[in-house]
Design an enzyme around this catalytic site. Structure first.
Site, PDB file in Angstrom:
ATOM      1  N   ASP A  80       0.853  -1.183   0.000  1.00 48.50           N
ATOM      2  CA  ASP A  80       0.000   0.000   0.000  1.00 48.50           C
ATOM      3  C   ASP A  80       0.889   1.233   0.000  1.00 48.50           C
ATOM      4  OD1 ASP A  80      -2.168   1.610   0.068  1.00 48.50           O
ATOM      5  OD2 ASP A  80      -2.945   0.921   1.989  1.00 48.50           O
ATOM      6  N   GLY A  82       0.460   4.366   1.299  1.00 48.55           N
ATOM      7  CA  GLY A  82       0.555   5.218   2.479  1.00 48.55           C
ATOM      8  C   GLY A  82      -0.494   6.302   2.537  1.00 48.55           C
ATOM      9  N   PHE A  84      -3.759   6.121   3.099  1.00 46.15           N
ATOM     10  CA  PHE A  84      -4.655   5.980   4.251  1.00 46.15           C
ATOM     11  C   PHE A  84      -3.948   6.376   5.534  1.00 46.15           C
ATOM     12  CE2 PHE A  84      -6.406   3.608   7.824  1.00 46.15           C
ATOM     13  CZ  PHE A  84      -7.745   3.969   7.755  1.00 46.15           C
ATOM     14  N   ASP A 137      -2.658   8.076  -2.981  1.00 45.07           N
ATOM     15  CA  ASP A 137      -3.963   8.716  -3.113  1.00 45.07           C
ATOM     16  C   ASP A 137      -4.207   9.613  -1.908  1.00 45.07           C
ATOM     17  OD1 ASP A 137      -4.112   6.155  -1.642  1.00 45.07           O
ATOM     18  OD2 ASP A 137      -6.204   6.690  -1.351  1.00 45.07           O
ATOM     19  N   GLN A 189     -11.283   7.577  -5.155  1.00 40.04           N
ATOM     20  CA  GLN A 189     -11.755   8.356  -4.019  1.00 40.04           C
ATOM     21  C   GLN A 189     -13.073   9.062  -4.380  1.00 40.04           C
ATOM     22  OE1 GLN A 189     -10.704   8.332  -1.015  1.00 40.04           O
ATOM     23  NE2 GLN A 189      -8.688   7.384  -1.162  1.00 40.04           N
ATOM     24  N   ASP A 266      -8.276  -6.872   2.244  1.00 40.28           N
ATOM     25  CA  ASP A 266      -7.199  -6.894   3.229  1.00 40.28           C
ATOM     26  C   ASP A 266      -7.634  -6.134   4.468  1.00 40.28           C
ATOM     27  OD1 ASP A 266      -5.333  -4.190   3.679  1.00 40.28           O
ATOM     28  OD2 ASP A 266      -6.601  -4.126   1.890  1.00 40.28           O
ATOM     29  N   CYS A 318      -7.047 -26.114  11.070  1.00 40.72           N
ATOM     30  CA  CYS A 318      -5.840 -25.360  11.417  1.00 40.72           C
ATOM     31  C   CYS A 318      -5.109 -26.023  12.576  1.00 40.72           C
ATOM     32  CB  CYS A 318      -6.181 -23.908  11.763  1.00 40.72           C
ATOM     33  SG  CYS A 318      -6.911 -23.659  13.400  1.00 40.72           S
ATOM     34  N   CYS A 321      -6.969 -25.749  16.020  1.00 44.21           N
ATOM     35  CA  CYS A 321      -8.139 -26.594  16.247  1.00 44.21           C
ATOM     36  C   CYS A 321      -7.798 -28.082  16.236  1.00 44.21           C
ATOM     37  CB  CYS A 321      -9.204 -26.296  15.201  1.00 44.21           C
ATOM     38  SG  CYS A 321     -10.003 -24.688  15.427  1.00 44.21           S
ATOM     39  N   HIS A 347      -5.759 -19.485  13.711  1.00 42.66           N
ATOM     40  CA  HIS A 347      -7.156 -19.889  13.544  1.00 42.66           C
ATOM     41  C   HIS A 347      -7.962 -18.853  12.768  1.00 42.66           C
ATOM     42  CE1 HIS A 347     -11.161 -21.396  14.210  1.00 42.66           C
ATOM     43  NE2 HIS A 347     -11.485 -20.169  14.572  1.00 42.66           N
TER      44      HIS A 347
END
Length: 366
Positions: A80, A82, A84, A137, A189, A266, A318, A321, A347
């Site tokens: 990403d 940056g 945000f 952005d 945006q 994500d 997993c 578990c 998990h």
């Protein structure tokens, strides 16, 4: 003819879509290693340029061979830009820096000054060895005023154009083309203003990118998903381009966005929830965006779990578990042992991978 976007082919492997990517913000998915991630079916991770340029620092990353070598993760990495983080750092507190047409200037907790321009974020991401590079952005909150949203859209488009030019320049300089090159995504945006979303998407499509992301805070001031805006934004982009629902990680929200046509997700939420003792389970009910009954939480701190010999979810395969009981996890949580953080994270990530596996089978008619 539309392209097949059920698979996204990248330099370090292919992603079967839809896919959930945990946030490895500063080069690590907290409490896990690459073997854990592969074991639960994680296909790729997201790392963050804004944080990585500060810690461990760009020169260190390059000295260690790039992000893949440094982190021991051989599968794809999305970085990403940056935008945000600048929003959360600067728009929430202007004393931390400023956002101008030139880029972002900020100071970290050590009072060191950093500058992040569209050109620099592309240079850094390519030098890190990213598989998917995201344009810088100007991120906003949906509640921001119309003038703020208009300025952010104008700036986002201008920055995307500069990012594309720098990306192309470096690829030509390094003779990178075809499957050898990373992909470049732009971010749409516009806040909650549909006309601004349309303008931003139209101009970004004209510039031309490999994929697109939904930009801005995806929740309203009360924490509700912006269904109308998310659905509208996806409709603006032809279906043969993959779309990334940036920051979407709550299972119910992911399901809604998948129904709108998003295929990449994500968030740090599932791993953060795990460390806090909030574990994800399927209830056995059919997975449907019309209902929340298919999903539930198990709160490991509850005293009712002290002597529970069952796993978190009996159908889960997993490590957590298959080997450990709820009662034992409750004990680890209460004594604050770091083994709990690892097992709980494993998990929740297996849950997210299983969810996207189920959605993939549904979209393939199986």
């Amino acid at each position: 003819m539309e392209k097949d976007i059920s698979v996204l082919v990248l330099q370090n492997g292919s992603l079967e879509l839809p896919v959930f990517l945990p946030d490895a913000t500063v080069g690590v998915v907290r409490s896990t290693d690459s073997t854990d991630l592969i074991g639960v079916g994680i296909q790729a991770v997201v790392m963050n340029t804004f944080h990585l340029m500060q810690r461990p620092g760009s020169s260190t990353i390059r000295a260690l061979g790039g992000l893949h070598a440094m982190s021991g993760w051989e599968r794809p990495i999305i970085t990403d830009s940056g935008g945000f983080q600048a929003y959360s750092l600067i728009r929430e507190n202007p004393k931390n820096g400023k956002i101008t047409d030139s880029g972002i200037t900020f100071r970290n907790e050590s009072d060191r000054k950093y500058q992040l321009s569209p050109e620099k974020t592309i240079q850094l991401q390519l030098s890190y060895g990213s598989d998917v590079v995201i344009c810088l952005d100007d991120c906003t909150h949906v509640d921001a005023s119309l003038p703020v949203q208009e300025e952010a859209v104008q700036r986002t488009i201008a920055w995307a154009r500069r990012c594309k030019a720098e990306f192309t320049r470096i690829l030509n300089q390094q003779n990178m083309d075809g499957s050898k090159r990373p992909l470049l995504f732009a971010v749409i945006q516009g806040g909650g203003h549909l006309d601004l979303r349309k303008r931003c998407a139209s101009e970004l499509l004209e510039i031309g990118f490999d994929g697109y992301g939904y930009g801005g805070w995806p929740l309203d001031s009360e924490g509700h998903l912006l269904h109308d805006v998310l659905a509208f934004t996806r409709e603006l982009i032809p279906l043969d381009f993959p779309m990334h629902a940036l920051g979407i990680g709550h299972p119910v929200n992911l399901l809604h966005c998948f129904s709108y046509g998003y295929s990449i997700f994500d968030s740090a939420l599932p791993t953060r929830d795990a460390r806090k003792g909030r574990l994800y389970t399927f209830t056995g009910e059919p997975i449907s965006e019309l209902s929340k009954s298919w999903f539930d939480y198990l709160y490991i701190a509850d005293d009712k779990h002290i002597k529970n010999r069952k796993p978190i979810y009996e159908s889960c395969d997993c490590l957590c578990c298959l080997r450990y009981s709820i009662g034992y996890l409750h004990h680890l949580f209460k004594i604050g042992d770091t083994l709990f953080f690892r097992l709980a994270t494993v998990h929740n990530l297996r849950f997210m991978a299983t969810l996207t596996d189920k959605l993939r089978l549904r979209s393939n008619g199986k």
